[in-house]
Motif scaffolding. Structure first.
Motif, PDB file in Angstrom:
ATOM      1  N   ASN A 277       0.805  -1.225   0.000  1.00  0.00           N
ATOM      2  CA  ASN A 277       0.000   0.000   0.000  1.00  0.00           C
ATOM      3  C   ASN A 277       0.837   1.274   0.000  1.00  0.00           C
ATOM      4  O   ASN A 277       0.292   2.371   0.232  1.00  0.00           O
ATOM      5  N   ASP A 278       2.136   1.125  -0.253  1.00  0.00           N
ATOM      6  CA  ASP A 278       3.035   2.285  -0.258  1.00  0.00           C
ATOM      7  C   ASP A 278       3.000   3.040   1.063  1.00  0.00           C
ATOM      8  O   ASP A 278       3.018   4.284   1.099  1.00  0.00           O
ATOM      9  N   ASP A 279       2.960   2.290   2.151  1.00  0.00           N
ATOM     10  CA  ASP A 279       2.958   2.897   3.476  1.00  0.00           C
ATOM     11  C   ASP A 279       4.278   2.655   4.201  1.00  0.00           C
ATOM     12  O   ASP A 279       4.321   2.340   5.392  1.00  0.00           O
ATOM     13  N   VAL A 280       5.373   2.799   3.454  1.00  0.00           N
ATOM     14  CA  VAL A 280       6.709   2.813   4.048  1.00  0.00           C
ATOM     15  C   VAL A 280       7.107   4.277   4.138  1.00  0.00           C
ATOM     16  O   VAL A 280       7.268   4.947   3.119  1.00  0.00           O
ATOM     17  N   ILE A 281       7.251   4.786   5.355  1.00  0.00           N
ATOM     18  CA  ILE A 281       7.434   6.218   5.578  1.00  0.00           C
ATOM     19  C   ILE A 281       8.803   6.490   6.171  1.00  0.00           C
ATOM     20  O   ILE A 281       9.193   5.881   7.174  1.00  0.00           O
ATOM     21  N   ARG A 282       9.526   7.406   5.562  1.00  0.00           N
ATOM     22  CA  ARG A 282      10.808   7.826   6.109  1.00  0.00           C
ATOM     23  C   ARG A 282      10.597   9.021   7.036  1.00  0.00           C
ATOM     24  O   ARG A 282      10.067  10.046   6.630  1.00  0.00           O
ATOM     25  N   LEU A 283      10.995   8.861   8.289  1.00  0.00           N
ATOM     26  CA  LEU A 283      10.931   9.945   9.253  1.00  0.00           C
ATOM     27  C   LEU A 283      12.243  10.726   9.249  1.00  0.00           C
ATOM     28  O   LEU A 283      13.286  10.197   8.879  1.00  0.00           O
ATOM     29  N   ASP A 284      12.196  11.956   9.686  1.00  0.00           N
ATOM     30  CA  ASP A 284      13.423  12.727   9.837  1.00  0.00           C
ATOM     31  C   ASP A 284      14.292  12.034  10.886  1.00  0.00           C
ATOM     32  O   ASP A 284      13.861  11.843  12.027  1.00  0.00           O
ATOM     33  N   PRO A 285      15.519  11.620  10.533  1.00  0.00           N
ATOM     34  CA  PRO A 285      16.358  10.868  11.478  1.00  0.00           C
ATOM     35  C   PRO A 285      16.637  11.612  12.779  1.00  0.00           C
ATOM     36  O   PRO A 285      16.711  10.987  13.839  1.00  0.00           O
ATOM     37  N   ASP A 286      16.796  12.931  12.710  1.00  0.00           N
ATOM     38  CA  ASP A 286      17.070  13.692  13.920  1.00  0.00           C
ATOM     39  C   ASP A 286      15.832  13.807  14.800  1.00  0.00           C
ATOM     40  O   ASP A 286      15.876  13.535  16.002  1.00  0.00           O
ATOM     41  N   ILE A 287      14.734  14.212  14.201  1.00  0.00           N
ATOM     42  CA  ILE A 287      13.515  14.406  14.988  1.00  0.00           C
ATOM     43  C   ILE A 287      13.067  13.096  15.625  1.00  0.00           C
ATOM     44  O   ILE A 287      12.602  13.074  16.773  1.00  0.00           O
ATOM     45  N   SER A 288      13.207  11.995  14.912  1.00  0.00           N
ATOM     46  CA  SER A 288      12.733  10.717  15.440  1.00  0.00           C
ATOM     47  C   SER A 288      13.677  10.111  16.467  1.00  0.00           C
ATOM     48  O   SER A 288      13.333   9.111  17.100  1.00  0.00           O
ATOM     49  N   SER A 289      14.867  10.697  16.662  1.00  0.00           N
ATOM     50  CA  SER A 289      15.797  10.151  17.650  1.00  0.00           C
ATOM     51  C   SER A 289      16.007  11.087  18.832  1.00  0.00           C
ATOM     52  O   SER A 289      16.838  10.829  19.686  1.00  0.00           O
ATOM     53  N   ARG A 290      15.252  12.178  18.883  1.00  0.00           N
ATOM     54  CA  ARG A 290      15.383  13.131  19.985  1.00  0.00           C
ATOM     55  C   ARG A 290      14.035  13.349  20.648  1.00  0.00           C
ATOM     56  O   ARG A 290      12.994  13.171  20.022  1.00  0.00           O
ATOM     57  N   TRP A 291      14.069  13.747  21.907  1.00  0.00           N
ATOM     58  CA  TRP A 291      12.822  13.888  22.660  1.00  0.00           C
ATOM     59  C   TRP A 291      12.584  15.341  23.073  1.00  0.00           C
ATOM     60  O   TRP A 291      11.974  15.636  24.088  1.00  0.00           O
ATOM     61  N   GLY A 292      13.076  16.266  22.229  1.00  0.00           N
ATOM     62  CA  GLY A 292      12.922  17.678  22.524  1.00  0.00           C
ATOM     63  C   GLY A 292      11.628  18.260  21.992  1.00  0.00           C
ATOM     64  O   GLY A 292      10.680  17.534  21.664  1.00  0.00           O
ATOM     65  N   PRO A 293      11.564  19.571  21.862  1.00  0.00           N
ATOM     66  CA  PRO A 293      10.334  20.249  21.434  1.00  0.00           C
ATOM     67  C   PRO A 293       9.832  19.811  20.068  1.00  0.00           C
ATOM     68  O   PRO A 293       8.634  19.926  19.779  1.00  0.00           O
ATOM     69  N   ARG A 294      10.722  19.320  19.207  1.00  0.00           N
ATOM     70  CA  ARG A 294      10.283  18.922  17.865  1.00  0.00           C
ATOM     71  C   ARG A 294       9.544  17.588  17.857  1.00  0.00           C
ATOM     72  O   ARG A 294       9.202  17.078  16.782  1.00  0.00           O
ATOM     73  N   VAL A 295       9.260  17.046  19.025  1.00  0.00           N
ATOM     74  CA  VAL A 295       8.443  15.832  19.082  1.00  0.00           C
ATOM     75  C   VAL A 295       7.052  16.113  18.505  1.00  0.00           C
ATOM     76  O   VAL A 295       6.357  15.190  18.048  1.00  0.00           O
ATOM     77  N   VAL A 296       6.662  17.379  18.488  1.00  0.00           N
ATOM     78  CA  VAL A 296       5.379  17.752  17.868  1.00  0.00           C
ATOM     79  C   VAL A 296       5.411  17.406  16.384  1.00  0.00           C
ATOM     80  O   VAL A 296       4.445  16.852  15.837  1.00  0.00           O
ATOM     81  N   GLY A 297       6.519  17.708  15.715  1.00  0.00           N
ATOM     82  CA  GLY A 297       6.656  17.365  14.303  1.00  0.00           C
ATOM     83  C   GLY A 297       6.645  15.870  14.082  1.00  0.00           C
ATOM     84  O   GLY A 297       6.085  15.381  13.086  1.00  0.00           O
ATOM     85  N   LEU A 298       7.250  15.126  14.999  1.00  0.00           N
ATOM     86  CA  LEU A 298       7.228  13.665  14.908  1.00  0.00           C
ATOM     87  C   LEU A 298       5.796  13.153  15.023  1.00  0.00           C
ATOM     88  O   LEU A 298       5.363  12.297  14.231  1.00  0.00           O
ATOM     89  N   ALA A 299       5.054  13.673  15.995  1.00  0.00           N
ATOM     90  CA  ALA A 299       3.668  13.253  16.174  1.00  0.00           C
ATOM     91  C   ALA A 299       2.838  13.578  14.940  1.00  0.00           C
ATOM     92  O   ALA A 299       1.969  12.788  14.524  1.00  0.00           O
TER      93      ALA A 299
END
Length: 313
Positions: A277-299
């Motif tokens: 279904n083409d549901d392989v998604i690449r996340l931003d490597p930095d945002i997905s490995s940090r727990w700072g304010p940019r977790v909003v972007g990850l969510a």
């Protein structure tokens, strides 16, 4: 966490930053500020226990990318005089060649810091700096969103910006909660499963890790939770296991579009729902490995992918 000798460099970075290692964690419930008109001295709690700062720091060295992001977010960016080699956000962060994994006390001291922020793995360097009367905060890797919010508040208090720290933590928490609630309405009763891949070696992350906790907020099933070696938080999955589990979505925390294509070219992966279904998604490597304010972007990225997958069904 898998042994460092078994992990490739890229995964070691992600695993260290996302580590679910035990030990004392910052609860976010630090003692209230007391003392002079500027609120100092202030006592906060880090990974090693209570730390008292006699005055507001003016020269901060941050050897943790997540801590660097938090410091700038809570209003202490002007006081950060040096950051480690991986502190690439925000753009104005004073990135240097300082190592956060093997800190050089001599190199750090050259920046004449009155506060050094380290990852909890750098205990030896922290002890050496304290012997030189340099205040140190050891920041543990957050394993829950609550711990991440607590660290934002703690760094705000420690740097003389308690109001801004509380404001940022409240805003991030509110935005994440809103994203989760809205996604639940859009996804409905769709029973979705996910596979989070840390690198080409197919290491994954269970719900006991920070990134796993983010997925858990959305109510999805994480296939790593039932894998062999799941107790360590970062099991190495086999292609056969992933195919058998047949995840609806695959999230990649590394590489570019080539990595997405490579997943679909693995033997038998054309049978996996996420690939079909083409549901392989690449996340931003930095945002997905940090727990700072940019977790909003990850969510937001996770929510968008889950909503799209649910609508396909």
């Amino acid at each position: 966490m898998p042994s460092a000798r078994r992990l490739p460099a890229a995964l070691l970075l992600a695993a260290l930053t996302l580590s679910a290692c035990g030990g004392q964690q910052s609860s976010g419930q630090d003692p209230p500020a007391s003392g002079g008109e500027n609120g100092f001295p202030v006592t906060v709690e880090d990974a090693s226990g209570e730390v008292t700062l006699e005055s507001a720091p003016q020269r901060i060295v941050s050897l943790s990318p997540t801590a660097t992001e938090m410091l700038f977010a809570v209003g202490a960016g002007d006081e950060v005089v040096a950051a480690d080699e991986y502190s690439n956000h925000p753009e104005e962060a004073p990135t240097t060649d300082l190592s956060g994994f093997t800190p050089s006390v001599e190199a750090v001291s050259e920046h004449d810091p009155d506060l050094v922020v380290l990852a909890r793995d750098a205990q030896e360097a922290a002890e050496q700096l304290r012997k030189l009367d340099v205040p140190v905060l050891l920041i543990p890797s957050a394993t829950t969103l609550g711990e991440a919010y607590g660290q934002m508040r703690m760094l705000g208090r420690a740097t003389g910006h308690p109001g801004k720290g509380d404001e940022v933590a409240d805003r991030v928490e509110s935005q994440v909660d809103e994203i989760v609630e809205q996604t639940a309405e859009e996804v409905g009763d769709a029973d979705l499963s996910i596979y989070h891949e840390l690198d080409e070696g197919m290491y994954s992350a269970t719900s006991d890790t920070f990134i796993g906790q983010v997925y858990d907020r959305f109510g999805v099933r994480n296939i790593a939770d039932s894998a062999e070696g799941a107790a360590g938080g970062y099991p190495e999955l086999s292609p056969e296991y992933v195919v058998e589990q047949n995840p609806d979505l695959i999230f990649l925390a590394y590489g570019g579009e080539g990595a997405v294509r490579a997943v679909g070219q693995r033997p038998a992966f054309d049978e996996v729902a996420a690939v079909r279904n083409d549901d392989v998604i690449r996340l931003d490597p930095d945002i997905s490995s940090r727990w700072g304010p940019r977790v909003v972007g990850l969510a937001e990225s996770v929510a968008e992918a889950l909503t799209a997958a649910a609508q396909e069904g």
